[in-house]
Design a protein around this motif. Structure first.
Motif, PDB file in Angstrom:
ATOM      1  N   GLU A  94      17.719  32.866  24.663  1.00  0.00           N
ATOM      2  CA  GLU A  94      18.418  33.230  26.262  1.00  0.00           C
ATOM      3  C   GLU A  94      18.657  32.084  26.997  1.00  0.00           C
ATOM      4  N   VAL A  95      17.833  31.039  27.154  1.00  0.00           N
ATOM      5  CA  VAL A  95      17.937  29.881  27.756  1.00  0.00           C
ATOM      6  C   VAL A  95      19.158  29.278  27.414  1.00  0.00           C
ATOM      7  N   ALA A  96      19.456  29.147  25.945  1.00  0.00           N
ATOM      8  CA  ALA A  96      20.235  28.243  25.370  1.00  0.00           C
ATOM      9  C   ALA A  96      21.551  29.016  26.069  1.00  0.00           C
ATOM     10  N   GLN A  97      21.828  30.231  25.900  1.00  0.00           N
ATOM     11  CA  GLN A  97      22.710  31.218  26.237  1.00  0.00           C
ATOM     12  C   GLN A  97      23.192  30.995  27.569  1.00  0.00           C
ATOM     13  N   LEU A  98      22.086  31.209  28.474  1.00  0.00           N
ATOM     14  CA  LEU A  98      22.374  30.909  30.113  1.00  0.00           C
ATOM     15  C   LEU A  98      22.906  29.549  30.330  1.00  0.00           C
ATOM     16  N   LEU A  99      22.689  28.513  29.599  1.00  0.00           N
ATOM     17  CA  LEU A  99      23.103  27.134  29.846  1.00  0.00           C
ATOM     18  C   LEU A  99      24.355  27.090  29.192  1.00  0.00           C
ATOM     19  N   ALA A 100      24.831  27.617  28.270  1.00  0.00           N
ATOM     20  CA  ALA A 100      26.057  27.457  27.519  1.00  0.00           C
ATOM     21  C   ALA A 100      26.990  28.383  28.708  1.00  0.00           C
ATOM     22  N   GLU A 101      26.500  29.457  29.351  1.00  0.00           N
ATOM     23  CA  GLU A 101      27.637  30.023  30.313  1.00  0.00           C
ATOM     24  C   GLU A 101      27.498  29.161  31.675  1.00  0.00           C
ATOM     25  N   GLU A 102      26.379  28.180  31.964  1.00  0.00           N
ATOM     26  CA  GLU A 102      26.610  27.498  33.036  1.00  0.00           C
ATOM     27  C   GLU A 102      27.396  26.454  32.797  1.00  0.00           C
ATOM     28  N   VAL A 103      27.458  25.718  31.655  1.00  0.00           N
ATOM     29  CA  VAL A 103      28.165  24.868  31.092  1.00  0.00           C
ATOM     30  C   VAL A 103      29.842  25.255  31.068  1.00  0.00           C
ATOM     31  N   LYS A 104      30.158  26.468  30.470  1.00  0.00           N
ATOM     32  CA  LYS A 104      31.232  27.091  30.607  1.00  0.00           C
ATOM     33  C   LYS A 104      31.952  27.191  31.883  1.00  0.00           C
ATOM     34  N   ALA A 105      30.916  27.763  32.802  1.00  0.00           N
ATOM     35  CA  ALA A 105      31.531  28.068  34.211  1.00  0.00           C
ATOM     36  C   ALA A 105      31.833  26.668  34.900  1.00  0.00           C
ATOM     37  N   ALA A 106      30.893  25.519  34.670  1.00  0.00           N
ATOM     38  CA  ALA A 106      31.114  24.271  35.116  1.00  0.00           C
ATOM     39  C   ALA A 106      32.452  23.807  34.731  1.00  0.00           C
ATOM     40  N   ALA A 107      32.656  23.855  33.478  1.00  0.00           N
ATOM     41  CA  ALA A 107      33.876  23.535  32.564  1.00  0.00           C
ATOM     42  C   ALA A 107      35.152  23.981  33.515  1.00  0.00           C
ATOM     43  N   SER A 108      34.983  25.500  33.639  1.00  0.00           N
ATOM     44  CA  SER A 108      35.960  26.264  34.123  1.00  0.00           C
ATOM     45  C   SER A 108      36.107  25.728  35.678  1.00  0.00           C
ATOM     46  N   ALA A 109      35.254  25.516  36.276  1.00  0.00           N
ATOM     47  CA  ALA A 109      35.429  25.132  37.666  1.00  0.00           C
ATOM     48  C   ALA A 109      35.890  23.752  37.687  1.00  0.00           C
ATOM     49  N   LYS A 110      35.573  23.018  36.862  1.00  0.00           N
ATOM     50  CA  LYS A 110      36.158  21.432  36.689  1.00  0.00           C
ATOM     51  C   LYS A 110      37.898  21.589  36.342  1.00  0.00           C
ATOM     52  N   VAL A 111      38.033  22.386  35.437  1.00  0.00           N
ATOM     53  CA  VAL A 111      39.392  22.769  35.125  1.00  0.00           C
ATOM     54  C   VAL A 111      40.026  23.317  36.276  1.00  0.00           C
ATOM     55  N   ALA A 112      39.503  24.182  36.979  1.00  0.00           N
ATOM     56  CA  ALA A 112      40.224  24.571  38.270  1.00  0.00           C
ATOM     57  C   ALA A 112      40.597  23.490  39.180  1.00  0.00           C
TER      58      ALA A 112
END
Length: 162
Positions: A94-112
């Motif tokens: 679950e922690v890994a999934q949350l971290l993956a979601e955070e990384v994904k969100a951070a990557a999306s924010a960086k792309v934006a």
């Protein structure tokens, strides 16, 4: 007197025989008592051995029961340990999934942000190009006005000279 001696001898003999019989009977009684004591001792010894064997059997059975209980306890502890490991793995997942979601969100924010920066740069470039076009237009208009003014001045000079 002879009869008295014979009677006495017969009495002595009878007493000796009675003593001999009594001794034989006494020996036989002593032997029987000894045999009874021996049998009683053997019976008692057998009884003790049977009791000891019964106690040993009970002890062995108790040890087997304890061993089985210990084995069940070990299995329960192992089950609990496995469940704890499964829970820990689930938490880590679950922690890994949350971290993956955070990384994904951070990557999306960086792309934006990168896209926004590119759009700002593009908009700035477009504005600069418009300004250059306007400058060129103003410059061309000024040049055209100057050329017209010069032509008008020449025309005026030519009219005066004529």
């Amino acid at each position: 007197a002879r009869v008295a001696v014979e009677v006495e001898a017969s009495n002595v003999k009878a007493e000796e025989e009675a003593r001999a019989v009594a001794e034989v009977d006494g020996s036989r009684l002593r032997a029987q008592r000894a045999e009874k004591r021996q049998v009683a001792a053997e019976v008692e010894d057998t009884r003790w051995r049977v009791e000891e064997e019964a106690l040993v059997t009970v002890d062995v059975e108790a040890m087997q029961v304890r061993a089985e209980e210990d084995e069940r306890a070990v299995v329960k502890v192992e089950d609990a340990r496995l469940r704890a490991e499964e829970a820990w793995v689930a938490v880590e997942l679950e922690v890994a999934q949350l971290l993956a979601e955070e990384v994904k969100a951070a990557a999306s924010a960086k792309v934006a942000r990168v896209r926004a920066d590119e759009e700002v740069r593009t908009a700035a470039s477009a504005k600069a190009a418009r300004l250059r076009v306007e400058e060129a237009t103003v410059s061309a208009s000024a040049e055209a006005a100057r050329v017209r003014a010069e032509e008008e001045a020449r025309a005026v000079v030519e009219v005066k000279d004529a």
